[in-house]
Design an enzyme around this catalytic site. Structure first.
Site, PDB file in Angstrom:
ATOM      1  N   HIS A 152       1.546   5.814   9.525  1.00 46.25           N
ATOM      2  CA  HIS A 152       0.679   4.578   8.983  1.00 46.25           C
ATOM      3  C   HIS A 152      -0.118   4.107  10.323  1.00 46.25           C
ATOM      4  CE1 HIS A 152      -0.616   0.979   7.245  1.00 46.25           C
ATOM      5  NE2 HIS A 152       0.088   1.274   6.111  1.00 46.25           N
ATOM      6  N   CYS A 181       0.941  -1.255   0.041  1.00 45.83           N
ATOM      7  CA  CYS A 181      -0.048   0.044  -0.257  1.00 45.83           C
ATOM      8  C   CYS A 181       0.856   1.215  -0.001  1.00 45.83           C
ATOM      9  CB  CYS A 181      -0.695  -0.097   1.319  1.00 45.83           C
ATOM     10  SG  CYS A 181      -0.199  -0.165   2.848  1.00 45.83           S
TER      11      CYS A 181
END
Length: 315
Positions: free
Chosen positions: A151, A124
């Protein structure tokens, strides 16, 4: 369509319907004894830790989306072809060795061919970073750089302090909901799988934060040309509006925050207000991403592309 997971069919269908971040799916999902239905369409289900025990051929499965995160070597993925008779495998994580093609749509998808039977959708964060790298490298040239991804929590962390059996990183054993947790990210070094000329020139770290969605990549590059903030933003904006990155790279001038990017289907959205240039050649860029929704969208698109290329024979 067939699903193989180590959970129960009840758990799989329940989590498909209800999502704490992305909301309730607007499809009718009903659970059967060994399957579930989506708006009446049957999806068969098995729960085998050893995927070779699933009779993929009998169910007519030609392409597998390998999303366990467990099989990240060519040798461990090869039984899909040799034993299971599958024609195409798409992995939802990078496989960093010869025999697999790591793909970031909009950046290196031109390498796909009828010979690429084992492909990955990278990670990702790599999907967030690669479009930014593409624009900066092609317009200004990158000497070297470093990234930090801010994140949200993932399943590799613990909810409360307790031994973590998934990762050797001790910090991931601390509560993901009460701590900022510095940890590793392979996204920067994985960029060399997409841009080999940048080998040894990029690296980075991650900081896991107590949020359930909405991540941010902080990109810092030393470039070959003297540039201005306006030139950097103009290049990023132009790339977001046309060419291979349209619909993949976004450009935002509003003062948005992380929750505004929940359900964002683009891989990377530039926070234009935060772009900086220091001393003419150091560029700092913020890029937002929904690491679940955007990545899943690219995964589905990649499967459609390789499925058309290597299974249905359609363009």
């Amino acid at each position: 369509v067939h699903v193989n997971d180590v959970c129960s069919v009840e758990s799989a269908s329940y989590l498909l319907k209800y999502d704490s971040v992305h909301g309730t799916w607007g499809k009718e999902v009903e659970t059967q004894e060994s399957s579930f239905t989506i708006d009446g369409k049957v999806v068969s289900f098995s729960s085998e830790a050893d995927f070779t025990k699933v009779d993929w051929q009998a169910m007519g499965v030609e392409m597998v989306m390998e999303c366990t995160g467990k099989f990240l070597k060519v040798a461990t993925l090869q039984p899909y072809f040799d034993t299971c008779g599958v024609k195409q495998v798409v992995v939802s994580a990078p496989v960093k060795e010869a025999g697999a093609l790591n793909v970031v749509l909009g950046c290196n998808h031109g390498l796909l061919s009828k010979e690429t039977k084992l492909v990955t959708n990278a990670s990702c964060t790599t999907n967030c970073l690669a479009p930014v790298v593409k624009v900066i490298q092609e317009n200004f040239g990158i000497k070297h750089g470093c990234i930090t991804t801010i994140h949200n929590v993932t399943g590799t962390q613990t909810l409360v302090d307790m031994p973590n059996t998934k990762k050797s990183d001790l910090r991931r054993a601390r509560s993901g909901m009460t701590n900022l947790c510095p940890t590793s990210t392979g996204s920067a070094t994985a960029i060399v799988e997409i841009y080999p000329e940048l080998k040894g020139k990029l690296n980075g770290l991650a900081v896991r934060v107590p949020l359930t969605n909405g991540s941010l990549t902080d990109c810092v590059f030393e470039v070959n040309k003297v540039v201005t903030r306006e030139e950097v933003n103009d290049a990023l904006k132009a790339a977001s509006e046309s060419g291979p990155l349209k619909g993949i790279l976004g450009f935002e001038t509003q003062p948005l925050v992380s929750t505004d990017y929940t359900n964002e289907t683009r891989s990377s959205v530039i926070d234009a207000l935060s772009t900086q240039v220091i001393d003419g050649t150091m560029i700092k860029i913020y890029a937002w991403y929904d690491n679940e929704c955007g990545y899943s969208k690219r995964m589905a698109e990649l499967c459609n592309i390789v499925g058309a290329m290597n299974i249905s024979g359609k363009e």
